[in-house]
Scaffold this active site. Structure first.
Site, short mmCIF file in Angstrom:
data_model
loop_
_atom_site.label_atom_id
_atom_site.label_comp_id
_atom_site.label_asym_id
_atom_site.label_seq_id
_atom_site.Cartn_x
_atom_site.Cartn_y
_atom_site.Cartn_z
N ASP A 60 0.86 -1.19 0.00
CA ASP A 60 0.00 0.00 0.00
C ASP A 60 0.90 1.25 0.00
OD1 ASP A 60 -1.47 2.28 1.25
OD2 ASP A 60 -3.11 0.86 1.24
N THR A 93 -3.17 6.05 -4.35
CA THR A 93 -2.08 6.75 -3.64
C THR A 93 -0.72 6.44 -4.27
OG1 THR A 93 -2.07 4.92 -2.05
CG2 THR A 93 -3.25 6.90 -1.42
N THR A 94 -0.54 5.23 -4.79
CA THR A 94 0.72 4.88 -5.46
C THR A 94 0.80 5.56 -6.82
OG1 THR A 94 0.59 2.72 -4.37
CG2 THR A 94 2.20 2.95 -6.13
N ASP A 403 -9.57 0.68 1.28
CA ASP A 403 -9.51 1.07 -0.14
C ASP A 403 -10.78 0.63 -0.87
OD1 ASP A 403 -7.04 2.11 0.26
OD2 ASP A 403 -5.92 0.49 -0.68
#
Length: 566
Positions: A60, A93-94, A403
């Site tokens: 994550d 987010t990545t 998520d």
């Protein structure tokens, strides 16, 4: 890149002009490289060591960047992007870190050609407007009443996560939890689209969905409770442990004698006065209990303490009491049962009593006692009970479930989907490349930075599963040039597939937020032309030299660092 040190009168280290921008780009690229391998179904794990020696293994991006310690201001700014993306849409987010790092890296040659940063920023903003338009064009509307379609969308969001092996069960949990907390309350409508329905919906998953993790049992034993679960036991052993249709009273005041302030001074000259003081305490507690008993509640829950005497009086009145409940849990119970949290016992009204709860019960799971207020009618708040083999597995499942719930929330609020697997980014890249030919002057070059930067997502997906990035990205670009906008990369095999038939779709809100955040943060860092590091106090250490490097806690680091501005 090492930058020269300039000493000014304040005794500070300073980088100016192009050196500052190049330093920022280098730091941003370094942060992006940390999480680059965490994209897609074949993502690698990062092992993080916390200060007390604990180990976290996760792919994550947000969880990784949260644990990393950096000293460079631009690197800190990049990590904030991940936090902002998580707060806004809860996913991507990545992607946003990789995108921002690549777009900044693509602007580097133009800075070397001495194109002014303001010209580059203007081109990036123009590219952002066009990119948003392209994402709107290739997105499709979703029927939020079709559970099968929604479950497929949520499933594609957790396909790269640890819980993908229990995908069907977890997607149902996420959708049920989000639907439970959805209420028809006013909210600020998005400016991206017209409202999709006449009624406005509010979904607050942060405050009204509580994830409770209990080790033991199988992951498939996890469930969504239509109410609230607390890790609490009743205060008196003779109180009732099972109540049907309870009347619930919520308090945020203590049920004990309120002692005087520290400056209170009582002088006692005989024994009767001391006995009277004790009796006053008892009378006050008894009076508080009478005020509560008057409304005949079955369960009293307070955020503060309950004295032994109050427990005795309430137990005699056949009332069950829970104490020291967290404020967030109290608010959740209020929403689920229809009760109102009361601050003073003498202000209780009949309308404050909650009557929507079907069952109150206390059960033992493992070595712990848990209180349940379940079977609530139209609860508006819920608890997700997760079971698993160990704490580490449960923590990773919780991160993945958050998520999934964020994706469900985004789809219910903005029911538009964009193709996944890098298809959206490649579509933006190809469309902007054709629009770049219409731009006159020097702005055309930095405009291409976004075109080249967008290709990083499909390229990284191919790299992470061991494919040939050059061949596959070229083939994918050719597909999109023919107008096949739904074609993307299969993250498992690295092959090019049609996302419409493959079934990988992502919320449009996530894609838009990623592109906006990445480009806007790039423009922000390009606007910086001066980095000043204040001198350390008391001669602590020597003056920092050159470009301030990053330090990564738990993953090795580089010597040196930029002292904090003082």
């Amino acid at each position: 890149m090492q930058a020269p040190v300039v000493f000014v009168n304040t005794g500070a280290t300073r980088e100016t002009g192009r050196q500052a921008q190049i330093s920022n780009i280098t730091a941003a690229k370094a942060v992006a490289d940390i999480v680059r391998t965490c994209l897609g179904p074949k993502a690698m794990l990062k092992m993080l060591l916390d200060p007390v020696g604990g180990i976290v293994m996760t792919n994550d991006g947000h969880a990784i960047l949260r644990e990393i310690e950096v000293t460079h201001p631009a690197a800190k700014s990049m990590i904030e992007l991940s936090r902002a993306q998580d707060e806004e849409v809860g996913d991507g987010t990545t992607s946003v870190i990789i995108l921002a790092g690549e777009i900044l890296a693509q602007t580097f040659p133009y800075l070397e050609r001495k194109i002014h940063p303001v010209v580059i920023i203007s081109a990036l903003k123009k590219a952002l407007e066009d990119a948003i338009q392209v994402v709107h064009e290739i997105s499709r509307k979703v029927d939020t009443e079709n559970d099968e379609e929604l479950l497929q969308i949520i499933g594609s969001s957790i396909g790269t996560k640890y819980i993908s092996k229990w995908s069907e069960h977890m997607t149902k949990l996420a959708l049920k939890a989000v639907r439970t907390v959805a209420t028809n309350e006013p909210r600020v409508e998005s400016t991206q689209r017209a409202p999709h329905s006449a009624k406005s919906v509010s979904i607050d998953i942060k405050h009204y969905i509580r994830v409770e993790k209990i080790t033991g049992g199988d992951v498939t034993d996890s469930e969504v409770l239509d109410g609230v679960m607390l890790n609490k036991d009743i205060t008196h052993p003779k109180m009732r442990r099972f109540i049907t249709n309870p009347r619930v009273l919520l308090l945020d005041c203590p049920l004990e004698y309120k002692k005087g302030e520290s400056q209170t001074d009582i002088e006692i000259t005989n024994e009767k006065d001391w006995a009277r003081i004790l009796s006053i305490e008892e009378e006050q507690v008894e009076q508080m209990c009478k005020e509560i008993v008057k409304f005949k509640p079955d369960v009293v829950i307070t955020e503060k303490g309950v004295s032994d005497l109050a427990q005795h009086h309430l137990m005699k009145a056949n009332i069950t009491v829970l104490r020291r409940v967290r404020k967030m849990d109290n608010n959740r119970i209020a929403r689920a049962t229809g009760a109102t949290v009361v601050s003073r016992v003498d202000e209780i009204k009949e309308a404050d009593i909650g009557t929507r709860c079907g069952v109150f019960k206390v059960e033992t799971i493992g070595d712990e006692y848990y209180s349940f207020l379940v079977e609530c009618k139209d609860p508006g708040a819920c608890t997700v009970l997760l079971r698993g083999a160990s704490k580490d597995i449960l923590s990773e499942i919780e991160r993945n479930l958050q998520d999934a719930m964020a994706v469900a929330r985004n789809v219910l609020l903005e029911p538009y989907m964009s193709p996944g697997g890098g298809a959206t980014e490649m579509a933006v890249s190809v469309k902007l490349a054709s629009k770049a030919k219409e731009i006159e002057g020097v702005e055309q070059w930095p405009y291409m930075a976004v075109v080249q930067g967008m290709e990083v997502i499909p390229r990284t997906l191919v790299q992470n599963c061991g494919g040939n990035p050059l061949r596959q990205v070229t083939s994918l670009r050719a597909k999109h040039a023919e107008g096949l906008h739904t074609y993307g990369i299969d993250g498992d095999s690295g092959e090019i597939v049609d996302m419409a038939t493959f079934g990988i779709w992502e919320p449009e809100a996530v894609k838009l937020q990623s592109i906006k955040t990445a480009i806007e943060s790039s423009t922000l860092l390009l606007r910086v032309d001066d980095i000043v590091s204040a001198k350390r106090r008391d001669g602590e250490g020597k003056q920092a030299e050159g470009a301030p490097p990053m330090q990564m806690g738990g993953m090795g680091g580089m010597p040196g660092g930029m002292p904090v501005m003082e």
